[in-house]
Design a protein around this motif. Structure first.
Motif, PDB file in Angstrom:
ATOM      1  N   ILE A  68       8.745   4.289  -7.644  1.00  0.00           N
ATOM      2  CA  ILE A  68       7.833   3.153  -7.435  1.00  0.00           C
ATOM      3  C   ILE A  68       7.174   2.833  -8.777  1.00  0.00           C
ATOM      4  O   ILE A  68       6.762   3.743  -9.503  1.00  0.00           O
ATOM      5  N   TYR A 123      -4.970   0.131  -2.559  1.00  0.00           N
ATOM      6  CA  TYR A 123      -3.527   0.197  -2.288  1.00  0.00           C
ATOM      7  C   TYR A 123      -2.953   1.620  -2.345  1.00  0.00           C
ATOM      8  O   TYR A 123      -1.786   1.815  -2.609  1.00  0.00           O
ATOM      9  N   ILE A 153       6.398   8.089  -9.421  1.00  0.00           N
ATOM     10  CA  ILE A 153       5.564   6.880  -9.383  1.00  0.00           C
ATOM     11  C   ILE A 153       5.081   6.564 -10.806  1.00  0.00           C
ATOM     12  O   ILE A 153       4.481   7.415 -11.463  1.00  0.00           O
ATOM     13  N   THR A 155      11.164   2.536   1.842  1.00  0.00           N
ATOM     14  CA  THR A 155      11.096   3.726   0.975  1.00  0.00           C
ATOM     15  C   THR A 155      11.893   3.474  -0.300  1.00  0.00           C
ATOM     16  O   THR A 155      12.811   2.654  -0.307  1.00  0.00           O
ATOM     17  N   VAL A 213       6.169   2.661   1.019  1.00  0.00           N
ATOM     18  CA  VAL A 213       5.205   1.577   0.799  1.00  0.00           C
ATOM     19  C   VAL A 213       5.133   0.744   2.070  1.00  0.00           C
ATOM     20  O   VAL A 213       6.161   0.445   2.684  1.00  0.00           O
ATOM     21  N   LYS A 242       0.852  -1.191   0.000  1.00  0.00           N
ATOM     22  CA  LYS A 242       0.000   0.000   0.000  1.00  0.00           C
ATOM     23  C   LYS A 242       0.890   1.244   0.000  1.00  0.00           C
ATOM     24  O   LYS A 242       1.881   1.292   0.742  1.00  0.00           O
ATOM     25  N   LEU A 243       0.517   2.220  -0.840  1.00  0.00           N
ATOM     26  CA  LEU A 243       1.291   3.464  -0.874  1.00  0.00           C
ATOM     27  C   LEU A 243       0.932   4.300   0.348  1.00  0.00           C
ATOM     28  O   LEU A 243      -0.247   4.525   0.618  1.00  0.00           O
ATOM     29  N   LEU A 287       3.975   0.825 -10.332  1.00  0.00           N
ATOM     30  CA  LEU A 287       2.709   0.143 -10.036  1.00  0.00           C
ATOM     31  C   LEU A 287       2.395  -0.794 -11.200  1.00  0.00           C
ATOM     32  O   LEU A 287       2.199  -0.336 -12.328  1.00  0.00           O
ATOM     33  N   TRP A 300       6.907   8.097  -1.557  1.00  0.00           N
ATOM     34  CA  TRP A 300       8.158   7.319  -1.530  1.00  0.00           C
ATOM     35  C   TRP A 300       8.085   6.100  -0.617  1.00  0.00           C
ATOM     36  O   TRP A 300       9.001   5.314  -0.563  1.00  0.00           O
TER      37      TRP A 300
END
Ligand SMILES: Cc1cc2nc3c(=O)[nH]c(=O)nc-3n(C[C@H](O)[C@H](O)[C@H](O)COP(=O)(O)OP(=O)(O)OC[C@H]3O[C@@H](n4cnc5c(N)ncnc54)[C@H](O)[C@@H]3O)c2cc1C
Length: 716
Positions: free
Chosen positions: A371, A514, A540, A367, A354, A347-348, A373, A352
């Motif tokens: 990221i 998430y 991201i 971190t 998760v 989950k974000l 997805l 930076w």
């Protein structure tokens, strides 16, 4: 007719300009010699002279005639800085817009229809950043202005936008020139205007748009990240969420270039493709094909018989195939490659950070600077009254749910006439189910050309599928053990009894649960990204089914390269994701494979094309294999050896397509395919013969008739 009239008028005006020697006047010496006379006229009637001057200026720019720079100087000399600037500023924008409109009126339709596919990217760019782009061109005098006017007319930028951006963008340059014109007496040549100080101001003008763009990006970034505190150091260079095709390839690339990368998977490594999609479906298709060949063995000189088999064993083989492919995507393999694989739900927390709900229990936070997805998609289940009561299967559940049955479902309803629905319908029919396939639109696989849909439908029907196109599912009903689906067709309702129902009406991106919502990451059916696959937060990225617009394993892998490389090296160089040559295949029998434009797409986009077709019934190998159904269809630019798109229907179509994918990707034409040796007798020869059809259609008739004469002369 109107267009011809306009062309004649423009030609007459331009001819008049040169006939009356006006072009001599619009030189520096011409201007200087006439200046005294002009000044006299101007002091006698300033408004009239000002108005005539403005009209002349508009005409010169509208007709794209030479002399606008001299007229700008003249405006300074005659009217001074203030009035000169005002007159030229409006006259140049009005003239430019007229030239723009004329170009649009005369040429846009033709250019867009001829080069529509290639202009698509430019049109999109213009739609998104057109104003800024034009502003840059106006500010940085790299291209002659008349060219910008004419070219912009061919794009889809709005005329009003073109006017005001031109007005604004040309203002600084006009100021420099009009100002120079006020000292006309001292300037001996046009290059004299470019004194060191003026040159410096032009350099500044040139750099300005870039600086402006960088500053805008910087400001945008600051706004997006406001309220979050960026970690001083990071645990990882990159975190990848989801270990399907998109996530695996992203993590692979990161590890290959020695970045520290963590790959998080909540469920099964390999994602949909390995566990519920491509691999199990292709394994099922193969068993079904063998069953069909046994049933129709007489085609091969053998004795036909009804295949006897245990469905449970067919499904066990499917799982065995999945297990054999599994090691390619396993935790062990990726750990060995240098990826830190974590099994849990990610989950974000912020841009930076998760947080992972570990499958083994507990949570972990980490971190990363970037990221990715890659959380994929899931089957879309329509809101159909009674569906939950009768129960349904999807590609996610059917493999497990049907694995314990000795026989396939007797009466099977498949909702959906897209590729997944067609593959499943044919497979289950061949394995002995009575399949009823329900599709709302008029034909199966509606994304393909009509003749492809017709062939697909014919082959499914031949295998026993009841194809119900133009049928809308209304509701489901249950009476004890009896399950029914009610469909509507041409205003009439009909109830169909079934034992199992598979929903195959599309797949929706996974977007909830998430952290996208908390971070305000925009979604529109898929995660919204820019051309670099960046989401709202430039660190991201999204790749694969969750990013769209395609839903294929190979596209997820393709996007993964861009997401990973941009995530890791974007501060040095970013790459725009390239969707120009995207192939796909539907693995029904005969297979349907496509790259680039189909005929219906070419028509819809107004792209001019020629089409050649080679029927597989003519191919020696197809005859030997007893699989003569299908064709290779190639769309090319009229009169040119440039491939726009290819559709292949036939055995091994997916593999045959690869040659065309390579050709399109690297700009090779049909002549090159024709000039390549293809082993005899192979299916691949079909590609060469399709190229041969094209060559025959473009035979140089004149030269051939001369050759005929030459040979006749040689015979004596
Ligand atoms: C029946 C069927 C047949 C198909 N056949 C083909 C074919 O022949 N050819 C083809 O190219 N494509 C085919 N596809 C499509 C293909 O399977 C998908 O395009 C591909 O799997 C997309 O990969 P992805 O990485 O985007 O997503 P996925 O493969 O869906 O992977 C996403 C992963 O992310 C995980 N995940 C999601 N959220 C989180 C979270 N918060 N934390 C941790 N993990 C998370 C999920 O568990 C999943 O494993 C088929 C699909 C189906 C259903």
């Amino acid at each position: 007719m109107k267009k011809i009239g306009l062309l004649v008028l423009i030609a007459l005006l331009a001819a008049g300009f040169f006939y009356f020697d006006l072009h001599q006047l619009l030189t520096l010496s011409g201007l200087k010699s006439g200046l005294v006379q002009f000044e006299e006229w101007r002091s006698a009637s300033p408004i009239l002279v000002g108005g005539v001057f403005l009209l002349m200026y508009v005409l010169v720019t509208a007709l794209s005639l030479p002399g606008a720079a001299i007229m700008t100087l003249a405006a300074g000399a005659l009217f001074g800085l203030g009035w000169g600037l005002l007159i030229v500023s409006f006259a140049s924008s009005i003239g430019a817009t007229l030239a723009f409109l004329v170009s649009r009126y005369l040429l846009q339709e033709m250019v867009q229809s001829k080069f529509g596919d290639r202009l698509a990217a430019i049109n999109q760019g213009i739609e998104k950043e057109g104003a800024f782009y034009l502003f840059t061109l106006r500010l940085v005098p790299v291209f002659p202005f008349f060219l910008i006017n004419l070219l912009m007319g061919l794009t889809r930028i709005r005329a009003l936008t073109f006017f005001w951006v031109s007005q604004l963008g040309m203002f600084a340059g006009t100021l420099v020139y009009v100002n120079a014109g006020t000292q006309l007496g001292q300037i001996d040549s046009l290059s004299g205007i470019l004194s060191p100080s003026l040159l410096l101001s032009f350099v500044l003008l040139g750099v300005f748009p870039l600086v402006a763009k960088k500053s805008l990006n910087w400001l945008k970034g600051r706004r997006v990240y406001a309220g979050y505190s960026k970690p001083k150091t990071f645990d990882q260079n990159m975190i990848v969420i989801g270990a399907g095709a998109g996530g695996l390839v992203s993590a692979y690339i990161a590890a290959a270039v020695k970045a520290k990368v963590t790959l998080i998977e909540a469920h099964k490594m390999g994602g949909d493709c390995l566990n519920y999609g491509c691999i199990p479906s292709k394994a099922l298709i193969k068993s079904a094909k063998v069953a069909n060949q046994i049933r129709h063995a007489e085609h091969y000189g053998l004795q036909s018989s009804e295949p006897s088999f245990s469905f449970k064993q067919v499904m066990a083989r499917v799982q065995d195939v999945v297990r054999q492919v599994e090691p390619h995507d396993s935790v062990e393999r990726y750990t060995e490659l240098g990826v830190n694989v974590v099994q849990g739900y990610a989950k974000l927390i912020d841009p930076w950070t998760v947080e992972i709900q570990l499958n083994e229990g507990g949570t972990q936070r980490m971190t990363a600077r970037s990221i990715v997805l890659a959380t994929g998609a899931r089957p879309f289940v329509p809101k159909l009254e009674g569906l939950e009561e009768v129960g349904y299967l999807t590609s996610d559940t059917l493999w497990e749910a049907l694995s314990k049955r000795d026989t396939p479902p007797k009466r099977l309803v498949i909702l959906g006439g897209g590729p997944i629905g067609c593959e499943l319908a044919q497979s289950f029919a061949r394995l002995g189910s009575e399949v009823i396939q329900i599709e709302r639109s008029q034909r199966l696989m509606a994304r393909e050309d009509e003749e492809v849909s017709d062939l697909a439908e014919a082959s499914l029907r031949q295998d026993g599928v009841s194809v119900l196109t133009s049928h809308t599912a209304l509701r489901c009903q249950r009476d004890g053990d009896v399950k029914r689906i009610v469909v509507a067709h041409e205003g009439e309702e009909r109830a169909i009894e079934f034992d199992e129902l598979i929903c195959a009406v599309g797949r929706e991106a996974r977007l909830e649960g998430y952290g996208l919502e908390n971070l305000g990451i925009e979604t529109k059916g898929t995660i919204v990204t820019n051309d670099y696959l960046e989401t709202l937060y430039p660190n991201i990225y999204a790749a694969g089914d969750v990013a769209g617009p395609y839903q294929f394993t190979h596209v997820a892998a393709h996007q993964a390269w861009y997401a990973a490389v941009n995530a890791l090296f974007g501060s040095l160089k970013r790459f725009r994701v390239d969707y120009r040559v995207i192939p796909w295949t539907t693995f029904i029998d005969p297979e349907v494979a496509r790259v680039g434009l189909s005929e219906q797409e070419a028509k819809a986009k107004g792209v001019a094309y020629e089409v050649v077709r080679y029927g597989l019934d003519d191919l020696d190998r197809a005859i030997a294999d007893g699989a003569r159904t299908g064709f290779v269809k190639v769309l090319t630019v009229p009169g040119k050896d440039k491939i726009l798109g290819v559709t292949i229907v036939g055995e091994h179509a997916g593999d045959l397509l690869a040659e065309f994918v390579l050709a399109m990707k690297h700009g090779l034409g049909l002549n090159k395919i024709l000039g390549t040796i293809h082993t005899y007798p192979t299916w691949a020869e079909a590609n060469k013969y399709a190229a041969g059809e094209w060559k025959r259609a473009h035979a140089p008739a004149k030269i051939l008739s001369w050759l005929e004469k030459y040979h006749s002369w040689r015979r004596g």
